[in-house]
Motif scaffolding. Structure first.
Motif, mmCIF file in Angstrom:
data_model
loop_
_atom_site.group_PDB
_atom_site.id
_atom_site.type_symbol
_atom_site.label_atom_id
_atom_site.label_comp_id
_atom_site.label_asym_id
_atom_site.label_seq_id
_atom_site.Cartn_x
_atom_site.Cartn_y
_atom_site.Cartn_z
ATOM 1 N N CYS A 5 0.848 -1.200 0.000
ATOM 2 C CA CYS A 5 0.000 0.000 0.000
ATOM 3 C C CYS A 5 0.875 1.238 0.000
ATOM 4 C CB CYS A 5 -0.876 -0.017 1.256
ATOM 5 S SG CYS A 5 -1.831 1.481 1.505
ATOM 6 N N ASN A 6 0.575 2.156 -0.898
ATOM 7 C CA ASN A 6 1.180 3.490 -0.824
ATOM 8 C C ASN A 6 0.207 4.360 -0.046
ATOM 9 O OD1 ASN A 6 2.195 6.020 -1.090
ATOM 10 N ND2 ASN A 6 2.137 6.081 -3.328
ATOM 11 N N VAL A 7 0.550 4.641 1.195
ATOM 12 C CA VAL A 7 -0.406 5.348 2.061
ATOM 13 C C VAL A 7 -0.668 6.780 1.595
ATOM 14 C CG1 VAL A 7 -0.016 3.938 4.124
ATOM 15 C CG2 VAL A 7 1.406 5.973 3.724
ATOM 16 N N CYS A 33 1.965 3.809 10.882
ATOM 17 C CA CYS A 33 3.380 3.872 11.253
ATOM 18 C C CYS A 33 4.277 4.328 10.110
ATOM 19 C CB CYS A 33 3.823 2.502 11.755
ATOM 20 S SG CYS A 33 5.264 2.561 12.803
ATOM 21 N N ALA A 34 3.768 4.295 8.872
ATOM 22 C CA ALA A 34 4.613 4.699 7.736
ATOM 23 C C ALA A 34 5.047 6.153 7.922
ATOM 24 C CB ALA A 34 3.846 4.546 6.430
ATOM 25 N N GLY A 35 6.267 6.440 7.536
ATOM 26 C CA GLY A 35 6.739 7.822 7.649
ATOM 27 C C GLY A 35 8.053 7.990 6.921
ATOM 28 N N THR A 94 1.422 7.596 14.750
ATOM 29 C CA THR A 94 2.818 7.767 15.165
ATOM 30 C C THR A 94 3.242 9.219 15.007
ATOM 31 O OG1 THR A 94 3.273 5.517 14.413
ATOM 32 C CG2 THR A 94 5.174 6.926 14.888
ATOM 33 N N TYR A 109 9.219 17.770 8.945
ATOM 34 C CA TYR A 109 8.956 16.597 9.791
ATOM 35 C C TYR A 109 8.222 17.030 11.060
ATOM 36 C CZ TYR A 109 9.970 12.094 12.045
ATOM 37 O OH TYR A 109 9.872 10.875 12.675
ATOM 38 N N LYS A 113 4.547 15.813 12.324
ATOM 39 C CA LYS A 113 4.380 15.060 13.569
ATOM 40 C C LYS A 113 3.649 15.882 14.632
ATOM 41 C CE LYS A 113 6.399 11.345 12.075
ATOM 42 N NZ LYS A 113 5.645 10.085 11.947
ATOM 43 N N GLY A 140 11.076 8.690 20.892
ATOM 44 C CA GLY A 140 12.385 9.341 20.811
ATOM 45 C C GLY A 140 13.151 8.647 19.704
ATOM 46 N N PHE A 142 14.878 5.476 17.955
ATOM 47 C CA PHE A 142 14.791 4.015 17.945
ATOM 48 C C PHE A 142 15.671 3.436 16.857
ATOM 49 C CE2 PHE A 142 11.477 4.891 20.761
ATOM 50 C CZ PHE A 142 11.226 3.725 21.465
ATOM 51 N N THR A 144 16.010 1.793 13.995
ATOM 52 C CA THR A 144 15.288 1.332 12.787
ATOM 53 C C THR A 144 16.067 1.868 11.596
ATOM 54 O OG1 THR A 144 13.958 3.327 12.556
ATOM 55 C CG2 THR A 144 13.056 1.604 13.990
ATOM 56 N N PRO A 145 15.719 1.435 10.397
ATOM 57 C CA PRO A 145 16.420 1.965 9.217
ATOM 58 C C PRO A 145 16.357 3.501 9.132
ATOM 59 C CG PRO A 145 15.192 0.011 8.617
ATOM 60 C CD PRO A 145 14.831 0.310 10.047
ATOM 61 N N MET A 146 15.260 4.105 9.619
ATOM 62 C CA MET A 146 15.157 5.575 9.536
ATOM 63 C C MET A 146 16.262 6.264 10.330
ATOM 64 S SD MET A 146 12.029 8.156 10.486
ATOM 65 C CE MET A 146 10.916 7.697 9.178
HETATM 66 N N1 LIG Z 1 13.186 5.560 14.296
HETATM 67 C C1 LIG Z 1 13.021 6.618 15.070
HETATM 68 O O1 LIG Z 1 13.938 7.020 15.815
HETATM 69 C C2 LIG Z 1 11.706 7.386 15.062
HETATM 70 C C3 LIG Z 1 11.562 8.452 15.961
HETATM 71 C C4 LIG Z 1 10.367 9.154 15.992
HETATM 72 C C5 LIG Z 1 9.332 8.782 15.137
HETATM 73 N N2 LIG Z 1 9.504 7.756 14.265
HETATM 74 C C6 LIG Z 1 8.377 7.424 13.404
HETATM 75 O O2 LIG Z 1 8.112 6.032 13.501
HETATM 76 C C7 LIG Z 1 7.513 5.577 12.295
HETATM 77 C C8 LIG Z 1 8.236 4.353 11.827
HETATM 78 O O3 LIG Z 1 9.531 4.766 11.410
HETATM 79 P P1 LIG Z 1 10.790 3.810 11.419
HETATM 80 O O4 LIG Z 1 11.759 4.373 12.371
HETATM 81 O O5 LIG Z 1 10.366 2.398 11.571
HETATM 82 O O6 LIG Z 1 11.348 4.141 9.986
HETATM 83 P P2 LIG Z 1 11.580 3.191 8.749
HETATM 84 O O7 LIG Z 1 12.119 4.060 7.667
HETATM 85 O O8 LIG Z 1 12.344 2.022 9.170
HETATM 86 O O9 LIG Z 1 10.109 2.742 8.411
HETATM 87 C C9 LIG Z 1 9.200 3.596 7.780
HETATM 88 C C10 LIG Z 1 8.360 2.737 6.874
HETATM 89 O O10 LIG Z 1 7.412 3.580 6.220
HETATM 90 C C11 LIG Z 1 7.263 3.069 4.919
HETATM 91 N N3 LIG Z 1 6.735 4.091 4.033
HETATM 92 C C12 LIG Z 1 7.292 5.289 3.694
HETATM 93 N N4 LIG Z 1 6.507 5.934 2.799
HETATM 94 C C13 LIG Z 1 5.441 5.116 2.571
HETATM 95 C C14 LIG Z 1 4.285 5.207 1.749
HETATM 96 N N5 LIG Z 1 4.063 6.282 0.979
HETATM 97 N N6 LIG Z 1 3.394 4.193 1.776
HETATM 98 C C15 LIG Z 1 3.617 3.101 2.540
HETATM 99 N N7 LIG Z 1 4.678 2.937 3.334
HETATM 100 C C16 LIG Z 1 5.580 3.943 3.353
HETATM 101 C C17 LIG Z 1 8.666 2.642 4.506
HETATM 102 O O11 LIG Z 1 8.610 1.733 3.433
HETATM 103 C C18 LIG Z 1 9.174 2.024 5.798
HETATM 104 O O12 LIG Z 1 8.864 0.655 5.834
HETATM 105 C C19 LIG Z 1 7.568 6.759 11.313
HETATM 106 O O13 LIG Z 1 6.318 7.400 11.298
HETATM 107 C C20 LIG Z 1 8.623 7.660 11.928
HETATM 108 O O14 LIG Z 1 8.447 9.021 11.554
HETATM 109 C C21 LIG Z 1 10.665 7.040 14.201
#
Ligand SMILES: NC(=O)c1ccc[n+]([C@@H]2O[C@H](COP(=O)([O-])OP(=O)(O)OC[C@H]3O[C@@H](n4cnc5c(N)ncnc54)[C@H](O)[C@@H]3O)[C@@H](O)[C@H]2O)c1
Length: 203
Positions: A5-7, A33-35, A94, A109, A113, A140, A142, A144-146
């Protein structure tokens, strides 16, 4: 059951919800959770921010959250309540701690948020009559790949400001909070920080 899905694309959101519904009925739990990140100064060396780049971050982080939340909630509202209290379902969005301590270069960003955080109580109020609860987590940092691109010196500076633990969180910690928020019927309209007490500096 994974569904691509493209959100940020309304028709893709509808198709994904249709596919999930066909397999398992209308979802009573939705986790947005996508971001995407988006570092850009509002006025940088090249002048004012590129509005197309700014809008892209708002589009994926904020507008897509609103799209999925409203489309999913409208379906939830057609379901029978689960109990005499009228509970029909829960949506957990999120946000981020940048919603509260926006850092230099994070305007798009932070705007996305911050809006998710601000909308939480508003949407919870709006959906209350139909038994749909709305919550958000503001994480805060985490692992993850981001966060993989965060340079070690920035990582150290941020986590050293945390109260305890002074380290990045793990995705499991985030998942645990989601689950317990979903399970607790007394939570509604709340944004919960999950950040070991860190307060972000200006940069
Ligand atoms: N990692 C952190 O430190 C952190 C901190 C604060 C907030 N967040 C938030 O947590 C959430 C998860 O982030 P994460 O850290 O797992 O990052 P991530 O990059 O690992 O995961 C984000 C996911 O969103 C998906 N995505 C992006 N655009 C999309 C779209 N148009 N349609 C569908 N999917 C889409 C990506 O494919 C990816 O799987 C995000 O909203 C991010 O902003 C993360």
């Amino acid at each position: 059951m994974p569904v691509a899905c493209n959100v940020a694309d309304d028709s893709s959101v509808i198709a994904a919800l249709d596919a999930a519904e066909a397999a398992d009925g209308v979802a009573r739990i939705v986790v947005n959770c996508a971001g995407i990140p988006g570092s850009m100064r509002l006025v940088g060396r090249e002048g004012p921010v590129d509005m197309a780049r700014f809008s892209q971050v708002i589009g994926v982080n904020l507008l897509a959250t609103v799209s999925m939340m409203t489309k999913a909630a409208a379906r939830m509202m057609t379901l029978d309540p689960l109990d005499p209290d009228g509970e029909r379902g829960v949506i957990v969005n999120t946000s981020s701690i940048t919603a509260f301590e926006g850092q230099i270069g994070q305007g798009a960003y932070v705007a996305s948020k911050g809006a998710i955080a601000a909308m939480t109580i508003q949407v919870a109020r709006e959906f209350a009559a139909n038994g749909v609860q709305v919550l958000a987590i503001a994480p805060g940092l985490f692992h993850t790949p981001m966060a993989a691109d965060v340079p070690p010196e920035v990582d150290g500076a941020i986590t050293s400001d945390a109260i305890f633990l002074r380290c990045f969180g793990e995705p499991e910690d985030f998942a645990d909070l989601r689950l317990s928020m979903i399970q607790n019927p007394m939570l509604n309209g709340e944004v919960i920080r999950l950040d070991a007490g860190v307060r972000l500096r200006a940069r």
